[in-house]
Design a protein around this motif. Structure first.
Motif, short mmCIF file in Angstrom:
data_model
loop_
_atom_site.label_atom_id
_atom_site.label_comp_id
_atom_site.label_asym_id
_atom_site.label_seq_id
_atom_site.Cartn_x
_atom_site.Cartn_y
_atom_site.Cartn_z
N GLY A 99 0.78 -1.24 0.00
CA GLY A 99 0.00 0.00 0.00
C GLY A 99 0.81 1.28 0.00
N VAL A 100 1.95 1.28 -0.68
CA VAL A 100 2.72 2.53 -0.79
C VAL A 100 1.95 3.53 -1.64
CG1 VAL A 100 4.90 1.24 -0.60
CG2 VAL A 100 4.04 1.89 -2.87
N ASP A 101 2.40 4.77 -1.68
CA ASP A 101 1.69 5.82 -2.43
C ASP A 101 2.21 6.00 -3.84
OD1 ASP A 101 -0.07 7.25 -0.22
OD2 ASP A 101 1.82 6.62 0.66
N THR A 102 3.53 5.94 -4.01
CA THR A 102 4.10 6.05 -5.36
C THR A 102 5.17 4.98 -5.55
OG1 THR A 102 5.88 7.60 -4.77
CG2 THR A 102 3.76 8.57 -5.41
N ILE A 103 5.29 4.53 -6.80
CA ILE A 103 6.36 3.60 -7.17
C ILE A 103 7.34 4.38 -8.04
CG2 ILE A 103 6.95 1.47 -8.39
CD1 ILE A 103 5.14 0.63 -6.28
N GLU A 104 8.59 4.40 -7.64
CA GLU A 104 9.62 5.08 -8.41
C GLU A 104 10.24 4.08 -9.39
OE1 GLU A 104 9.68 8.38 -7.69
OE2 GLU A 104 8.07 7.71 -6.34
N HIS A 105 10.33 4.48 -10.64
CA HIS A 105 10.92 3.70 -11.74
C HIS A 105 9.96 2.66 -12.31
CE1 HIS A 105 14.43 5.84 -10.43
NE2 HIS A 105 14.48 5.18 -9.29
N ALA A 106 9.46 1.72 -11.51
CA ALA A 106 8.54 0.68 -11.98
C ALA A 106 9.01 0.06 -13.29
CB ALA A 106 7.12 1.24 -12.12
N THR A 107 10.17 -0.54 -13.24
CA THR A 107 10.81 -1.06 -14.46
C THR A 107 10.34 -2.47 -14.82
OG1 THR A 107 12.70 0.20 -13.60
CG2 THR A 107 13.08 -1.05 -15.59
N TRP A 108 9.70 -3.17 -13.90
CA TRP A 108 9.15 -4.52 -14.14
C TRP A 108 10.20 -5.50 -14.64
CZ3 TRP A 108 4.19 -5.17 -12.45
CH2 TRP A 108 3.38 -4.03 -12.37
N ILE A 109 11.38 -5.49 -14.03
CA ILE A 109 12.43 -6.44 -14.44
C ILE A 109 12.11 -7.81 -13.86
CG2 ILE A 109 14.91 -6.94 -14.50
CD1 ILE A 109 15.41 -3.99 -13.87
#
Ligand SMILES: [Zn+2]
Length: 396
Positions: A232-242
Motif C-alpha cells: 500500500g505505498v503511495d508512489t512507485i519510483e521507476h517501476a521497471t518490471w524487471i
C-alpha cells in the motif's frame, strides 16, 4: 496584491482554458482566477502586469530529485568529499536552478543528514529563494544496500519503525524505501532483486501511516513492485518490471489494475534530457521502456513527473524538457501539462495546496511566451516564475 493578465490561463486540468484570462494574487495565495473582465474589478489597487501573447499555468512539479547529487559523472565522489555546509550550499543552488526552470515544487527522494529539510525550512522562512521542498531524508535500505551511503540502513523491523518515527519527528515530509536494488551503488543487490519483502514493506507503510506520512518505493524488479503495491505505498519510483533473475520484463496485469484502482502513481525518473538518455541506453531498450510506460498508462495507472535530477546527466535547470517523454507515451499536450501539475500534486498528497490555479491555492505560477498547448517547447520561453507569490531568483 498582484493582478496578472495574459492571452490564456490554463488552470491545470486538461480541457480547462481561460482565454483573455487573469489571476489575482494576494500575498502567497491565489485570490481569484477567470476571464479578465470578471477578475479585474476585484483587483482594487493591485499591481497589474499584463502578458500579451503569453500563457499562465501552474508551476511545474518535479516529484523525484536528489538535491545532494551534483549531476556530474563524479557525483558520488563529490558527495562523499563534501562536508555538510558545502553540500547544503550546492543543494540550495540546485533548488534555485529548478525554480528558475519553472519548478515550484520538488520532492527530494534521498539526501543525507536532514539537509533537504534545513533547506526547505530556510526557503519557507524567506531566508533564500527556492521551490517548495518535500523531503524523504535518508532512504530506508538494507545494510550495504542501494544508497546505503545516505545513512538509512536498517537491519530489522524495529529499526524500520524507529527510522520512520525519527524522520517524522525531525519534520520529514514522506518516507522513501528502496524496495529493490538500484544501479548506482557498488556491491549492492542488483536492480531486479528485492531488498525488502512484503512483510517489511508492510511495516514501513504502517509505521509511516501512524505518523501521517506517505511512502515512495523505489522498485525496479517485478517482485518488488508487486510487494510494494500490496503493502500500500503511495508512489512507485521507476517501476521497471524487471523479471526475476534480471533478464526481460515481467508485466503483471493484476498489479497494474490494483495500482489504477488505488491511485498508486508511477514516477518513471527519466532525466529531463530524455532523448539523450534514450540514445545512451540504445533504441531497443528505450523503445521497450516507453512501451512499458504506455502499458501502465493504458491501464489507468497515474504517471507523474520526476527526473531523478542530481544523478549523472540529469540536470535541474531544464525540467520543461521532461514533458516531451509523455507525448511519446501517447498523452496530448493538455494531458501532459495536467500530469506535470495537477496529477503530480495530487499523487504527492499536496493537491489541495498546489498544482492548479484556483482560489485559495498557493500562488505557484509559470508565465510563458506563446501557447504550450500548441507546442510544449514554449514552456521553456519563460517570462516569470512565481513561488508563493514571490518571483524566482533568476527569472529564466
Ligand atoms: Zn532517485
Amino acid at each position: 496584491m498582484q493582478l496578472i493578465t495574459a492571452a490564456t490561463v490554463l488552470p491545470g486540468p486538461a480541457g480547462e482554458s481561460v482565454p483573455d484570462g487573469a489571476v489575482l494574487v494576494d500575498g502567497g495565495t491565489i485570490r481569484a482566477v477567470g476571464p479578465r473582465s470578471e477578475v479585474t474589478p476585484l483587483a482594487e489597487d493591485a499591481e497589474h502586469v499584463d502578458f500579451p501573447g503569453h500563457t499562465v499555468l501552474p508551476g511545474l512539479i518535479n516529484a523525484h530529485v536528489h538535491l545532494a547529487f551534483d549531476t556530474t559523472a563524479e557525483w558520488y565522489t563529490h558527495l562523499n568529499d563534501s562536508d555538510d555546509p558545502d553540500l547544503l550550499l550546492g543543494m540550495a543552488g540546485r533548488a534555485q536552478q529548478a525554480l528558475a526552470s519553472g519548478v515550484t515544487t520538488l520532492r527530494d527522494l534521498g539526501d543525507r543528514g536532514g539537509l533537504a529539510m534545513r533547506l526547505r525550512d530556510a526557503v519557507d522562512d524567506g531566508e533564500l529563494a527556492g521551490p517548495r521542498i518535500l523531503s524523504a531524508g535518508s532512504p530506508i535500505t538494507v545494510p550495504g544496500g542501494h544508497c546505503w551511503f545516505l545513512g538509512g540502513e536498517v537491519s530489522n523491523e524495529s529499526e524500520i519503525r524507529t527510522r520512520v518515527e525519527d524522520h517524522a519527528a525531525a519534520g520529514g515530509d514522506l518516507v522513501k524505501v528502496m524496495a529493490s536494488g538500484g544501479s548506482v551503488t557498488p556491491n549492492s543487490p542488483p536492480m531486479w532483486q528485492s531488498q525488502f519483502g512484503l512483510t517489511e514493506l508492510r511495516v514501513v507503510v504502517e509505521a509511516a501511516r501512524s505518523v501521517g506520512l506517505p511512502v515512495a518505493a523505489h522498485a525496479h524488479g517485478t517482485q518488488s513492485i508487486v510487494d510494494a503495491v500490496e503493502a500500500g505505498v503511495d508512489t512507485i519510483e521507476h517501476a521497471t518490471w524487471i523479471a526475476e533473475g534480471g533478464s526481460g520484463s515481467d508485466l503483471r496485469e493484476d498489479t497494474a489494475r490494483d495500482m489504477a484502482e488505488r491511485g498508486i502513481a508511477v514516477c518513471p525518473g527519466w532525466p529531463a534530457d530524455w532523448r539523450h538518455f534514450a540514445e545512451r541506453i540504445g533504441p531497443e531498450r528505450s523503445r521497450a521502456a516507453i512501451e512499458r510506460l504506455r502499458w501502465m498508462a493504458e491501464r489507468g495507472v497515474p504517471l507523474i513527473l520526476g527526473t531523478d535530477a542530481g544523478l549523472r546527466g540529469s540536470a535541474f535547470r531544464n525540467f520543461p524538457n521532461a514533458l516531451g517523454l509523455y507525448r511519446e507515451i501517447g498523452y496530448s499536450n493538455a494531458e501532459v501539462i495536467e500530469l506535470a501539475t495537477t496529477t503530480t500534486a495530487d499523487a504527492l498528497g499536496h493537491g489541495k495546496e498546489t498544482g492548479r490555479i484556483a482560489a485559495g491555492y498557493a500562488a505557484d505560477l509559470l508565465v510563458v511566451e506563446g501557447d504550450p498547448l500548441a507546442d510544449l517547447a514554449n514552456l521553456n520561453r519563460q517570462a516569470r516564475v512565481l513561488r508563493g507569490g514571490e518571483r524566482a531568483v533568476h527569472p529564466a
